[in-house]
Design an enzyme around this catalytic site. Structure first.
Site, PDB file in Angstrom:
ATOM      1  N   LEU A   1      34.972  41.007  39.442  1.00 19.98           N
ATOM      2  CA  LEU A   1      33.825  40.227  39.874  1.00 19.98           C
ATOM      3  C   LEU A   1      32.604  41.128  39.724  1.00 19.98           C
ATOM      4  O   LEU A   1      32.684  42.341  39.941  1.00 19.98           O
ATOM      5  CB  LEU A   1      33.965  39.784  41.338  1.00 19.98           C
ATOM      6  CG  LEU A   1      35.078  38.795  41.673  1.00 19.98           C
ATOM      7  CD1 LEU A   1      35.098  38.526  43.180  1.00 19.98           C
ATOM      8  CD2 LEU A   1      34.921  37.493  40.909  1.00 19.98           C
ATOM      9  N   ASP A   2      31.473  40.539  39.341  1.00 24.81           N
ATOM     10  CA  ASP A   2      30.251  41.324  39.250  1.00 24.81           C
ATOM     11  C   ASP A   2      29.921  41.935  40.611  1.00 24.81           C
ATOM     12  O   ASP A   2      30.329  41.422  41.656  1.00 24.81           O
ATOM     13  CB  ASP A   2      29.089  40.442  38.798  1.00 24.81           C
ATOM     14  CG  ASP A   2      29.288  39.878  37.401  1.00 24.81           C
ATOM     15  OD1 ASP A   2      30.023  40.504  36.617  1.00 24.81           O
ATOM     16  OD2 ASP A   2      28.711  38.812  37.110  1.00 24.81           O
ATOM     17  N   LYS A   3      29.147  42.999  40.581  1.00 20.13           N
ATOM     18  CA  LYS A   3      28.789  43.705  41.814  1.00 20.13           C
ATOM     19  C   LYS A   3      28.253  42.752  42.877  1.00 20.13           C
ATOM     20  O   LYS A   3      28.672  42.799  44.035  1.00 20.13           O
ATOM     21  CB  LYS A   3      27.745  44.784  41.505  1.00 20.13           C
ATOM     22  CG  LYS A   3      27.216  45.505  42.742  1.00 20.13           C
ATOM     23  CD  LYS A   3      26.103  46.476  42.395  1.00 20.13           C
ATOM     24  CE  LYS A   3      25.519  47.113  43.646  1.00 20.13           C
ATOM     25  NZ  LYS A   3      24.383  48.023  43.345  1.00 20.13           N
TER      26      LYS A   3
ATOM     27  N   THR B   1      28.543  39.467  43.043  1.00 22.57           N
ATOM     28  CA  THR B   1      29.331  38.249  43.255  1.00 22.57           C
ATOM     29  C   THR B   1      30.363  38.534  44.333  1.00 22.57           C
ATOM     30  O   THR B   1      31.062  39.551  44.288  1.00 22.57           O
ATOM     31  CB  THR B   1      30.039  37.811  41.965  1.00 22.57           C
ATOM     32  OG1 THR B   1      29.053  37.496  40.973  1.00 22.57           O
ATOM     33  CG2 THR B   1      30.915  36.585  42.197  1.00 22.57           C
TER      34      THR B   1
ATOM     35  N   ARG C   1      27.384  32.704  34.951  1.00 23.89           N
ATOM     36  CA  ARG C   1      25.951  32.983  34.939  1.00 23.89           C
ATOM     37  C   ARG C   1      25.339  32.648  33.575  1.00 23.89           C
ATOM     38  O   ARG C   1      24.262  32.045  33.496  1.00 23.89           O
ATOM     39  CB  ARG C   1      25.716  34.450  35.305  1.00 23.89           C
ATOM     40  CG  ARG C   1      26.244  34.811  36.689  1.00 23.89           C
ATOM     41  CD  ARG C   1      26.305  36.314  36.898  1.00 23.89           C
ATOM     42  NE  ARG C   1      24.969  36.908  36.872  1.00 23.89           N
ATOM     43  CZ  ARG C   1      24.761  38.232  36.896  1.00 23.89           C
ATOM     44  NH1 ARG C   1      25.799  39.073  36.913  1.00 23.89           N
ATOM     45  NH2 ARG C   1      23.530  38.700  36.880  1.00 23.89           N
TER      46      ARG C   1
END
Length: 324
Positions: free
Chosen positions: A139-141, A143, A238
């Site tokens: 997961l992105d930082k 998110t 995104r």
């Protein structure tokens, strides 16, 4: 590394795998290892047939002797750190975690410590022996939400296969800018942006990416959507939402400058200005347990910042409707 640390094995090709490609035969005979790992051993000569190097496409016949003497994938060298983890489920094969926004998953340049992997090494030191410390998806930082981490080699291989075969169910909640008339899907390839290398984009030569979305709740100038992935490209939701001109609220990379819609209340104006991350949460995860043989599902509740954001959007919508 000592000889005892190596992965070793020796077996003869049984009749049912005679005249198969080498890579297909060993994948069936050594299912605890991923196909890419096995192919790497074949190409490096760590996996041989009758003492000789072969190519993955070469055929094997009944009675051929396959031998493996391979080094495990490079062990992580990161340090364990006592960082609190919100563990939703755990057994000897899996760890399911609710990741908070702001936590980097993997150490990298600029983030050598304080990451999820550092926390995992402290919580479950055995993941040190797995590829990428058991992390099979990210997961992105900024998110938040649910992630699964492998705790055994069997689980790692099974989870990677489920991701590649698109049988792992992942559902996200997102707050997007603008209003939609209905759900749909975005089926557009994603790759590196042609000029901005730190960004991803819809590009003709990108990798296939498919995102399904449906409306969960409408607000005057925003929409709460749920998204289901059939692929796992970097920044997929995104990028896809920005591609259809409905970027995620707060997205610092793909969202552009904050635009306040007409009639925005002071409370909502402040909430929108203060929400400085993409409004994205991995809410639900479904997978087939690698050893129990059953499908399992977990959900992660919304973090407080998204709860407050949606409450403010609802209140502003109510005030706007009553004043109309």
């Amino acid at each position: 590394m000592s000889q005892d640390d190596r992965i070793t094995g020796r077996f003869d090709v049984p009749p049912e795998h005679s005249d198969r490609r080498l890579d297909q035969a060993v994948a069936a005979l050594m299912p605890e290892h991923s196909r890419s790992r096995l192919q790497g051993w074949i190409k490096s000569g760590e996996l041989t047939v009758n003492g000789e190097r072969r190519k993955p496409r070469d055929r094997v016949i009944m009675g051929d002797t396959i031998e493996v003497s391979a080094e495990p994938e490079a062990r992580v060298s990161w340090e364990p750190e006592a960082i609190d983890l919100d563990v939703i489920y755990e057994d000897e094969h899996l760890i399911v975690i609710n990741k908070p926004a702001g936590l980097v998953v993997h150490p990298a340049a600029g983030h050598r410590d304080g990451t999820l992997v550092n926390a995992l090494l402290h919580h479950a030191p055995d993941v040190e022996n797995l590829p990428r410390a058991g992390v099979v998806h990210r997961l992105d930082k900024e998110t938040s939400g649910i992630m699964v981490v492998a705790r055994s080699l069997v689980a790692h291989t099974a989870l990677v296969d489920q991701l590649q075969n698109r049988t792992m169910g992942r559902e996200y909640d997102a707050i997007i800018n603008g209003t939609l008339t209905g759900g749909g899907m975005v089926d557009e390839p994603i790759g590196r942006h042609p000029t901005q290398r730190k960004r991803m984009a819809v590009v003709p030569d990108g990798k296939p990416a498919l995102t399904h979305y449906r409306i969960a709740e409408r607000f005057p100038a925003h929409t709460h959507v749920t998204c289901r992935l059939e692929s796992g490209r970097t920044h997929q939701i995104r990028v896809h939402m920005a591609h259809i001109r409905h970027p995620l609220l707060g997205d610092p990379v793909y969202g552009g400058r904050l635009k306040l819609p007409p009639g925005t209340t002071p409370e909502l104006t402040e909430a929108l200005r203060q929400f400085r991350r993409q409004a994205l949460h991995a809410r639900r995860l479904t997978l087939h347990h690698p050893t129990l043989g059953e499908d399992m599902t977990w959900e992660a509740p919304w973090p407080d910042d998204m709860v407050r954001l949606v409450e403010t959007l609802r209140l502003a919508a109510t005030e706007q409707a009553s004043g109309a």
